[in-house]
Design a protein around this motif. Sequence first.
Motif, PDB file in Angstrom:
ATOM      1  N   TRP A 260       1.032  -1.162   0.203  1.00  8.76           N
ATOM      2  CA  TRP A 260       0.103  -0.122  -0.072  1.00  8.76           C
ATOM      3  C   TRP A 260       0.668   1.214  -0.478  1.00  8.76           C
ATOM      4  O   TRP A 260       0.807   2.534  -0.490  1.00  8.76           O
ATOM      5  CB  TRP A 260      -1.368  -0.034   1.186  1.00  8.76           C
ATOM      6  N   ALA A 261       1.870   0.466   0.180  1.00  9.75           N
ATOM      7  CA  ALA A 261       2.769   2.118   0.320  1.00  9.75           C
ATOM      8  C   ALA A 261       3.352   2.349  -0.361  1.00  9.75           C
ATOM      9  O   ALA A 261       4.424   3.889  -1.295  1.00  9.75           O
ATOM     10  CB  ALA A 261       3.837   2.341   2.078  1.00  9.75           C
ATOM     11  N   GLY A 262       3.151   1.235  -1.814  1.00  6.96           N
ATOM     12  CA  GLY A 262       3.593   1.629  -2.622  1.00  6.96           C
ATOM     13  C   GLY A 262       5.226   1.053  -3.388  1.00  6.96           C
ATOM     14  O   GLY A 262       6.001   0.522  -4.325  1.00  6.96           O
ATOM     15  N   TYR A 263       5.365  -0.213  -2.573  1.00 10.14           N
ATOM     16  CA  TYR A 263       6.601  -1.136  -2.841  1.00 10.14           C
ATOM     17  C   TYR A 263       5.858  -2.603  -3.755  1.00 10.14           C
ATOM     18  O   TYR A 263       5.096  -1.919  -3.661  1.00 10.14           O
ATOM     19  CB  TYR A 263       7.521  -1.232  -1.182  1.00 10.14           C
ATOM     20  N   LEU A 264       6.835  -2.645  -3.856  1.00 11.70           N
ATOM     21  CA  LEU A 264       5.705  -4.454  -5.218  1.00 11.70           C
ATOM     22  C   LEU A 264       6.497  -5.627  -4.150  1.00 11.70           C
ATOM     23  O   LEU A 264       7.429  -5.838  -3.943  1.00 11.70           O
ATOM     24  CB  LEU A 264       7.138  -4.366  -6.037  1.00 11.70           C
ATOM     25  N   PRO A 265       6.105  -5.790  -3.184  1.00 10.27           N
ATOM     26  CA  PRO A 265       6.089  -7.088  -2.250  1.00 10.27           C
ATOM     27  C   PRO A 265       6.202  -8.589  -3.024  1.00 10.27           C
ATOM     28  O   PRO A 265       5.209  -9.074  -3.758  1.00 10.27           O
ATOM     29  CB  PRO A 265       5.249  -7.248  -1.206  1.00 10.27           C
ATOM     30  N   LEU A 266       7.688  -8.737  -3.023  1.00  8.59           N
ATOM     31  CA  LEU A 266       7.724 -10.651  -4.160  1.00  8.59           C
ATOM     32  C   LEU A 266       7.351 -11.535  -2.462  1.00  8.59           C
ATOM     33  O   LEU A 266       8.398 -11.503  -1.691  1.00  8.59           O
ATOM     34  CB  LEU A 266       9.100 -10.421  -4.423  1.00  8.59           C
ATOM     35  N   VAL A 267       6.824 -12.079  -2.070  1.00  8.53           N
ATOM     36  CA  VAL A 267       6.525 -13.559  -1.443  1.00  8.53           C
ATOM     37  C   VAL A 267       7.037 -14.884  -1.651  1.00  8.53           C
ATOM     38  O   VAL A 267       6.627 -15.403  -2.476  1.00  8.53           O
ATOM     39  CB  VAL A 267       4.773 -13.630  -0.294  1.00  8.53           C
ATOM     40  N   PHE A 268       8.317 -15.486  -1.364  1.00  8.25           N
ATOM     41  CA  PHE A 268       8.669 -16.233  -1.299  1.00  8.25           C
ATOM     42  C   PHE A 268       7.893 -17.318  -0.475  1.00  8.25           C
ATOM     43  O   PHE A 268       8.755 -17.600   0.451  1.00  8.25           O
ATOM     44  CB  PHE A 268       9.966 -16.637  -1.472  1.00  8.25           C
ATOM     45  N   SER A 269       6.883 -17.913  -0.594  1.00  4.67           N
ATOM     46  CA  SER A 269       6.513 -18.772   0.515  1.00  4.67           C
ATOM     47  C   SER A 269       6.893 -20.448  -0.079  1.00  4.67           C
ATOM     48  O   SER A 269       6.290 -21.168  -1.080  1.00  4.67           O
ATOM     49  CB  SER A 269       5.217 -18.959  -0.081  1.00  4.67           C
ATOM     50  N   LEU A 270       7.737 -21.080   0.606  1.00  3.70           N
ATOM     51  CA  LEU A 270       8.603 -22.507   0.207  1.00  3.70           C
ATOM     52  C   LEU A 270       7.748 -23.646   1.628  1.00  3.70           C
ATOM     53  O   LEU A 270       7.793 -24.589   1.002  1.00  3.70           O
ATOM     54  CB  LEU A 270      10.270 -22.200   0.434  1.00  3.70           C
ATOM     55  N   GLU A 271       6.530 -22.349   2.314  1.00  2.00           N
ATOM     56  CA  GLU A 271       6.540 -23.744   2.992  1.00  2.00           C
ATOM     57  C   GLU A 271       4.752 -24.161   2.703  1.00  2.00           C
ATOM     58  O   GLU A 271       4.225 -25.085   2.673  1.00  2.00           O
ATOM     59  CB  GLU A 271       6.229 -23.158   4.574  1.00  2.00           C
ATOM     60  N   MET A 272       4.241 -22.967   2.563  1.00  2.00           N
ATOM     61  CA  MET A 272       2.515 -22.276   2.379  1.00  2.00           C
ATOM     62  C   MET A 272       2.573 -21.657   0.973  1.00  2.00           C
ATOM     63  O   MET A 272       2.833 -21.640   0.411  1.00  2.00           O
ATOM     64  CB  MET A 272       1.954 -21.830   3.404  1.00  2.00           C
ATOM     65  N   PRO A 273       1.467 -22.770   0.327  1.00  2.00           N
ATOM     66  CA  PRO A 273       0.433 -22.447  -0.999  1.00  2.00           C
ATOM     67  C   PRO A 273      -0.034 -21.356  -1.154  1.00  2.00           C
ATOM     68  O   PRO A 273      -0.486 -20.978   0.003  1.00  2.00           O
ATOM     69  CB  PRO A 273      -0.065 -23.973  -1.458  1.00  2.00           C
ATOM     70  N   LYS A 274       0.413 -21.132  -2.437  1.00  2.00           N
ATOM     71  CA  LYS A 274      -0.533 -19.675  -2.534  1.00  2.00           C
ATOM     72  C   LYS A 274      -1.738 -19.505  -2.332  1.00  2.00           C
ATOM     73  O   LYS A 274      -2.702 -18.055  -1.679  1.00  2.00           O
ATOM     74  CB  LYS A 274      -0.476 -19.443  -4.151  1.00  2.00           C
ATOM     75  N   LYS A 275      -2.611 -20.643  -2.337  1.00  2.00           N
ATOM     76  CA  LYS A 275      -4.119 -20.758  -1.252  1.00  2.00           C
ATOM     77  C   LYS A 275      -4.218 -19.796   0.042  1.00  2.00           C
ATOM     78  O   LYS A 275      -4.924 -19.099   0.180  1.00  2.00           O
ATOM     79  CB  LYS A 275      -4.744 -21.946  -2.193  1.00  2.00           C
ATOM     80  N   LEU A 276      -3.344 -21.105   0.535  1.00  2.00           N
ATOM     81  CA  LEU A 276      -3.832 -20.384   2.056  1.00  2.00           C
ATOM     82  C   LEU A 276      -2.601 -19.007   2.264  1.00  2.00           C
ATOM     83  O   LEU A 276      -3.977 -18.114   3.353  1.00  2.00           O
ATOM     84  CB  LEU A 276      -2.642 -21.673   2.823  1.00  2.00           C
ATOM     85  N   ILE A 277      -2.260 -18.873   1.739  1.00  2.00           N
ATOM     86  CA  ILE A 277      -1.948 -17.404   2.010  1.00  2.00           C
ATOM     87  C   ILE A 277      -2.762 -16.574   1.274  1.00  2.00           C
ATOM     88  O   ILE A 277      -3.034 -15.264   2.106  1.00  2.00           O
ATOM     89  CB  ILE A 277      -0.663 -17.156   0.369  1.00  2.00           C
ATOM     90  N   THR A 278      -3.689 -16.482  -0.165  1.00  2.00           N
ATOM     91  CA  THR A 278      -4.759 -15.407  -0.251  1.00  2.00           C
ATOM     92  C   THR A 278      -5.475 -15.312   1.060  1.00  2.00           C
ATOM     93  O   THR A 278      -6.002 -14.818   1.068  1.00  2.00           O
ATOM     94  CB  THR A 278      -4.907 -15.955  -1.660  1.00  2.00           C
TER      95      THR A 278
END
Length: 293
Positions: free
Chosen positions: A71-89
């Motif tokens: 929200w502050a204008g950065y581009l967050p890249l989340v490398f989730s090696l443990e949790m699938p994207k569905k859970l993160i979302t």
Amino acid sequence: MEDHSSIQQVLADVYEAPWEEQAALKSATTGIKKLDEVTGGFQDGEVTILAARPSMGKTDVMLHFAKMAGWAGYLPLVFSLEMPKKLITSRLIASTGGYNRAKMRDPKRMLTPDQKNQWADVLGSLTETHIQIFDGAGQSVAEMRAKTRKLMHQFPGKKPILFIDYLTLIHSGQFYGGNTHLQVTEISKSLKTMAKEFDCPVVCLAQLNRSVESRANKRPMMSDIRESGSVEQDADVILFLYRDKYYDKDTEDDSLEIIISKNRNGAVGYIKVDYNEHTGRIEDHKEQSFALA
């Protein structure tokens, strides 16, 4: 030879400093006011280690940081090696909308009409964070570097901020005869190199070993980080999470302590934030306080 500057050149740049307005240092906000004051936010080129025992709230804190930076204008890249994207979302939606995580399993049946009406707004505000999720298992630092470079071309003008969940799951380039200590040393050095190369903040989660559980005071220390030696040297900021409720189920205290155990640019100590373990939402504590260690 672009990494060379003479002292005359550097001093000439600051010659007018006492008479000039200082441009505010642009750093990614942590979304926690007191933590920003103490650490100055996530600085470019720095590695922050966020460590805690399992189920203490590491991923929730990381996703809170990711949203706020987005929200502050950065581009967050989340490398989730443990949790699938569905859970993160689903965690992102729950913490943003204040939904109980258990209800996210079946939103149609479990959400109230009000929560359903709010759903589109929650998704709309999350879209604006531009969070990118990579959930492949066993990614190496070299792969992360390539993906970061690719996304920097896709989003020109946005500075990336990397979130990695978590340290010992990163695939090491070399095997070192199965010696995890050497593998972690190589990985933590590569993270620092990557932060400096892209001149962006890198936030990496880490597990703590079990020795915490056997002490009377269960607040974590630097020596509790798994394979810790190189990690505590290479990191610029080390944050630990601690909740009384994790160990004492009867306590009324819902707060989460963020312990700043190493801070290259400021004081060390701890900060309390309000943490809702059902939704994963993190908010500033009512009495904002920072206690020196």
